[in-house]
Design a protein around this motif. Structure first.
Motif, short mmCIF file in Angstrom:
data_model
loop_
_atom_site.label_atom_id
_atom_site.label_comp_id
_atom_site.label_asym_id
_atom_site.label_seq_id
_atom_site.Cartn_x
_atom_site.Cartn_y
_atom_site.Cartn_z
N SER A 170 27.02 2.08 -60.55
CA SER A 170 27.00 1.31 -59.31
C SER A 170 26.54 -0.13 -59.54
O SER A 170 25.59 -0.39 -60.30
N PHE A 171 27.19 -1.06 -58.88
CA PHE A 171 26.80 -2.47 -58.94
C PHE A 171 25.38 -2.66 -58.43
O PHE A 171 24.64 -3.52 -58.92
N TRP A 172 24.98 -1.84 -57.45
CA TRP A 172 23.66 -1.99 -56.82
C TRP A 172 22.57 -1.15 -57.47
O TRP A 172 21.45 -1.12 -56.99
N LEU A 173 22.86 -0.48 -58.58
CA LEU A 173 21.87 0.39 -59.20
C LEU A 173 20.58 -0.35 -59.57
O LEU A 173 19.48 0.20 -59.38
N PRO A 174 20.63 -1.59 -60.09
CA PRO A 174 19.37 -2.30 -60.39
C PRO A 174 18.49 -2.48 -59.16
O PRO A 174 17.25 -2.54 -59.29
N TYR A 175 19.09 -2.55 -57.99
CA TYR A 175 18.32 -2.65 -56.74
C TYR A 175 17.82 -1.27 -56.31
O TYR A 175 16.64 -1.10 -55.99
N ILE A 176 18.70 -0.29 -56.32
CA ILE A 176 18.35 1.04 -55.83
C ILE A 176 17.24 1.66 -56.65
O ILE A 176 16.36 2.36 -56.12
N GLN A 177 17.23 1.40 -57.96
CA GLN A 177 16.19 1.96 -58.81
C GLN A 177 14.80 1.42 -58.50
O GLN A 177 13.80 2.04 -58.86
N THR A 178 14.73 0.27 -57.83
CA THR A 178 13.43 -0.31 -57.49
C THR A 178 12.95 0.08 -56.09
O THR A 178 11.85 -0.31 -55.69
N LEU A 179 13.76 0.84 -55.36
CA LEU A 179 13.32 1.30 -54.05
C LEU A 179 12.26 2.39 -54.21
O LEU A 179 12.27 3.13 -55.19
N PRO A 180 11.34 2.52 -53.25
CA PRO A 180 10.33 3.57 -53.34
C PRO A 180 10.98 4.96 -53.39
O PRO A 180 12.03 5.18 -52.78
N SER A 181 10.38 5.86 -54.11
CA SER A 181 10.89 7.23 -54.15
C SER A 181 10.45 8.01 -52.92
O SER A 181 11.07 9.01 -52.56
N GLU A 182 9.38 7.57 -52.28
CA GLU A 182 8.89 8.17 -51.04
C GLU A 182 8.38 7.06 -50.13
O GLU A 182 8.08 5.95 -50.59
N TYR A 183 8.26 7.39 -48.85
CA TYR A 183 7.79 6.42 -47.85
C TYR A 183 6.61 6.99 -47.08
O TYR A 183 6.25 8.16 -47.23
N ASP A 184 6.02 6.16 -46.26
CA ASP A 184 4.86 6.58 -45.48
C ASP A 184 5.16 6.68 -43.98
O ASP A 184 4.24 6.64 -43.16
N THR A 185 6.43 6.79 -43.64
CA THR A 185 6.78 7.03 -42.24
C THR A 185 6.37 8.45 -41.87
O THR A 185 6.17 9.29 -42.76
N PRO A 186 6.26 8.76 -40.58
CA PRO A 186 5.87 10.12 -40.17
C PRO A 186 6.80 11.22 -40.68
O PRO A 186 6.42 12.39 -40.67
N LEU A 187 8.00 10.87 -41.14
CA LEU A 187 8.88 11.88 -41.74
C LEU A 187 8.25 12.48 -42.98
O LEU A 187 8.60 13.59 -43.40
N TYR A 188 7.30 11.75 -43.59
CA TYR A 188 6.64 12.22 -44.81
C TYR A 188 5.23 12.74 -44.53
O TYR A 188 4.53 13.12 -45.47
N PHE A 189 4.80 12.76 -43.30
CA PHE A 189 3.46 13.26 -42.96
C PHE A 189 3.41 14.78 -43.11
O PHE A 189 4.39 15.48 -42.84
N GLU A 190 2.25 15.28 -43.51
CA GLU A 190 2.00 16.71 -43.45
C GLU A 190 1.71 17.09 -42.00
O GLU A 190 1.39 16.23 -41.17
N GLU A 191 1.81 18.38 -41.72
CA GLU A 191 1.64 18.83 -40.33
C GLU A 191 0.27 18.46 -39.77
O GLU A 191 0.15 18.01 -38.62
N ASP A 192 -0.79 18.64 -40.58
CA ASP A 192 -2.13 18.32 -40.09
C ASP A 192 -2.31 16.82 -39.89
O ASP A 192 -3.11 16.39 -39.06
N GLU A 193 -1.56 16.01 -40.63
CA GLU A 193 -1.63 14.56 -40.45
C GLU A 193 -0.95 14.13 -39.15
O GLU A 193 -1.41 13.20 -38.47
N VAL A 194 0.13 14.81 -38.80
CA VAL A 194 0.81 14.52 -37.53
C VAL A 194 -0.10 14.87 -36.35
O VAL A 194 -0.08 14.21 -35.31
N GLN A 195 -0.92 15.90 -36.53
CA GLN A 195 -1.80 16.32 -35.43
C GLN A 195 -2.76 15.22 -35.00
O GLN A 195 -3.17 15.17 -33.84
N TYR A 196 -3.10 14.33 -35.91
CA TYR A 196 -4.00 13.23 -35.56
C TYR A 196 -3.34 12.26 -34.57
O TYR A 196 -4.03 11.46 -33.94
N LEU A 197 -2.02 12.34 -34.45
CA LEU A 197 -1.31 11.46 -33.51
C LEU A 197 -1.20 12.06 -32.12
O LEU A 197 -0.68 11.42 -31.21
N GLN A 198 -1.68 13.30 -31.96
CA GLN A 198 -1.64 13.92 -30.63
C GLN A 198 -2.40 13.04 -29.64
O GLN A 198 -3.44 12.47 -29.95
#
Length: 700
Positions: A170-198
């Motif tokens: 891919s032409f964009w591989l040098p860019y894609i390889q530098t993207l984070p492998s994980e993020y800190d959005t709520p999609l990555y929160f554990e269940e008990d971490e989401v509970q703090y947002l109640q």
């Protein structure tokens, strides 16, 4: 953007930890699709639904372990290649370098002195990943057939990213390889971490984001893995407004899911600016061209894209689909899906990563001819972290490149910041994955409306209309002064007006001037009106505070005395910030109420606009003095109506003034800032703004 993720080293892996039959996986995917496509849960049931969906997702993730595409080494191992690639393709790479800034993650560090407003970074279109480049890629053949991809540029961009990541050339591989492998959005929160947002205003948007992502993954998994076939029986017909009782066979149910991906729990804006809920769509009320604000939370669909909507058995379908599906037994297939490099491996983690990459990084830029906007990922520039300030990034159509000027003076060794836009911390947490301390644009939503049963409703509605304000709207209480906007002040003044005051604003001698100054704190309607509005606001904010299960003091103590994960800290800071804004609003309203009560008791003269120095400077032509300041409103809903007396005297009940787990939100609306409006400063960082609504209703 380094601040949006903490880098987690991953090692490449092949093969799942456990053998899973295709049939078993399809059964799980079908169960997830059905669960995520069920009607919205009732008040207080959102957490239960979230846990059920999460349980299914975790089962799928466990069985898919080891199948995702990952890269060897650490993220920063690929930064030199990124700089080399950017330089070779016309981007500026002098005067800065990529560095690790601890808690903020990776960002850009100045290697020389950079002056404020100096053009220091530009990225040509060739390097950008856009919807247009997706059409010209391996994804193009599927794009030409799939209605969802055609309507939703954000999903197209996510799949473009996945396909290019799977392509070693891919032409964009040098860019894609530098993207984070994980993020800190709520999609990555554990269940008990989401509970703090109640109890926070953000919790429903977190639920919606998770449900939408899971539903989309299940649908596209079927598209890719089994060339998703949808069979119909019966004749197609249009239905303008009558909801028909539907008998769901599984094939019809699956089609319903496909179409309601567009109408899910998200809200829709027609080309004419009409606000439509997903309920309107499911009931077949929409027959004109529409633009979906997003298909997954936090990602903005560029205006100008959309499909024609008709209706089949109460379900919205495109006019093209109505034409193509007019036989008694029609099958919709995606033969080109098998050509994608995702055929052998398309996991939930893959999709979550792509969604998060787009959600945290996408921006709107003009197309090559400048006739409309499109979505884009901007390599190198997206490494910049956020701080308070002004938009300093724009798009140069003449040179066909994204350009960024320095927000302020930066010395060698200092981090180079940009301004993402006027976003609240709830928006940052949900869509970017970080909490920004000292956010000068932090705010709490407050929904207000004039009850149609109000005896003076017609007069209040007319005064508000002349000021460009609807009778029901979502406003904000701000963390900085002034705590309320001109729009909210104007609404509250009209909301609390007596019949005589309304008449003065409609047919009085200086009616136009009075409308013009509704949002100006220097010109009260009357002392009595000011006392009423501040009394109302004080009561309203106090009631919202009581819906939280913890206090400001307990949250501060909890943060100091407990060893918490970064996600948990983020969640607690968010709920703490909301309460601090509400407490400030209560104190400010109380002080204003006391001040105007004293003014009224002392018989102080009321300042009048027509006698002020400001009026002498105004053009005497009435049409030139329109209340423009009152016209920049947030999203409107026809709910949450209340009467003044009811709102002030209402007691907090289990289902009253809901601001947390029992609240009925409409999902996260991602607002697109007008491209022309931003042309003067060429802003693209804030092209997407998200906001979450609270549905604070008063129960009698």
């Amino acid at each position: 953007m380094g601040k949006k993720s903490r880098v987690k080293t991953q090692k490449s892996g092949t093969g799942a930890t456990a053998t899973v039959s295709p049939k078993e996986m399809l059964n799980l995917i079908s169960e997830l699709l059905q669960k995520c496509s069920s009607p919205p849960p009732g008040p207080g049931k959102e957490w239960e639904e979230y846990v059920q969906i999460r349980s299914l997702v975790e089962k799928i993730r466990k069985k898919q372990k080891g199948l995702s595409v990952v890269f060897d080494g650490k993220r920063d191992d690929y930064f030199p290649e990124l700089i080399k690639w950017a330089t070779e393709n016309g981007a500026s790479t002098e005067g800065f370098e990529i560095a690790n800034f601890e808690e903020e993650g990776f960002g850009l560090k100045a290697t020389r002195e950079i002056k404020a407003e100096e053009l220091f970074l530009w990225v040509p279109r060739k390097l950008l990943m856009t919807v247009e480049s997706a059409k010209n890629s391996v994804l193009g053949s599927l794009y030409s057939q799939d209605r969802i991809l055609q309507a939703m540029g954000n999903i197209t961009l996510a799949f473009h990213l996945l396909c290019e990541r799977a392509n070693p050339n891919s032409f964009w591989l040098p860019y894609i390889q530098t993207l984070p492998s994980e993020y800190d959005t709520p999609l990555y929160f554990e269940e008990d971490e989401v509970q703090y947002l109640q109890s926070t205003q953000a919790i429903h948007d977190v639920f919606s984001q998770y449900k939408n992502t899971a539903r989309q993954y299940a649908y596209f998994y079927k598209v890719i893995q089994e060339r998703f076939k949808i069979a119909w029986n019966g004749q197609l017909q249009r239905n303008s407004s009558i909801r028909r009782k539907m008998k769901f066979s599984m094939p019809l149910f699956v089609f319903a899911v496909v179409i309601t991906l567009i109408a899910s729990s998200d809200n829709i804006f027609t080309e004419r600016g009409q606000y439509l809920s997903s309920t309107d769509l499911r009931m077949g009320r929409v027959t004109e061209r529409f633009v979906a604000s997003r298909i997954f939370d936090g990602i903005q669909d560029p205006r100008g894209l959309g499909v024609q909507v008709g209706c089949y058995r109460g379900l919205p379908v495109s006019n093209e689909q109505l034409t193509s599906l007019q036989s008694t037994d029609v099958k919709q297939t995606h033969p080109n899906a098998s050509k994608l490099p995702l055929k052998d491996s398309f996991t939930y983690d893959d999709y979550r990563w792509a969604v998060s990459s787009v959600m945290t990084r996408q921006n709107q830029i003009p197309t090559e001819d400048g006739s409309r906007v499109t979505l884009a990922l901007i390599p190198l520039w997206d490494m910049c972290n956020h701080t308070n300030g002004l938009i300093t990034t724009g798009y140069n159509l003449e040179d066909d490149r994204c350009e960024c000027v320095a927000l302020q003076d930066f010395k060698a060794g200092e981090q180079i910041y940009i301004f993402y836009g006027t976003r609240s911390n709830a928006e940052f947490v949900i869509h970017s994955g970080f909490f920004f301390d000292n956010n000068s644009h932090d705010r709490v939503k407050i929904k207000l409306g004039v009850s149609k049963s109000d005896r003076l409703y017609a007069m209040k509605a007319e005064v508000l209309a002349r000021a460009g304000i609807p009778t029901s709207s979502v406003f904000a209480l701000h963390s900085t002064e002034p705590a309320i906007s001109a729009q909210l002040l104007a609404f509250l003044r009209v909301f609390c007006m007596s019949e005589e005051e309304l008449k003065e604003h409609l047919i009085g001698e200086h009616a136009i001037d009075k409308i013009f100054t509704l949002g100006n704190s220097e010109f009260p309607v009357s002392w009595d009106n000011e006392v009423k509005l501040w009394t109302f606001l004080e009561a309203r904010a106090s009631l919202l505070l009581k819906t939280y299960k913890t206090t400001v003091e307990s949250d501060k103590s909890f943060l100091e005395t407990h060893d918490l994960t970064p996600h948990a800290v983020m969640a607690i800071k968010l709920r703490l910030g909301e309460k601090e804004i509400l407490e400030k609003a209560v104190k400010s309203a109380a002080a204003s109420r006391e001040y105007y009560t004293k003014q009224m008791a002392d018989g102080a003269p009321l300042p009048k606009y027509e006698e002020s120095n400001i009026a002498l400077l105004e053009n005497t032509v009435a049409d030139s003095r329109l209340p423009i300041v009152l016209r920049n409103l947030e999203d409107v809903e026809e709910q949450g109506d209340l009467k003044t007396d009811e709102a002030i005297d209402a007691e907090v009940t289990e289902n009253g003034f809901v601001n947390g787990e029992n609240s009925l939100f409409n999902g996260t609306k991602s607002e697109s800032e007008n491209l022309n409006k931003e042309k003067s400063n060429r802003g693209t960082e804030a092209a997407k703004e998200s906001s979450s609504e609270s549905n604070d209703e008063v129960k009698e």
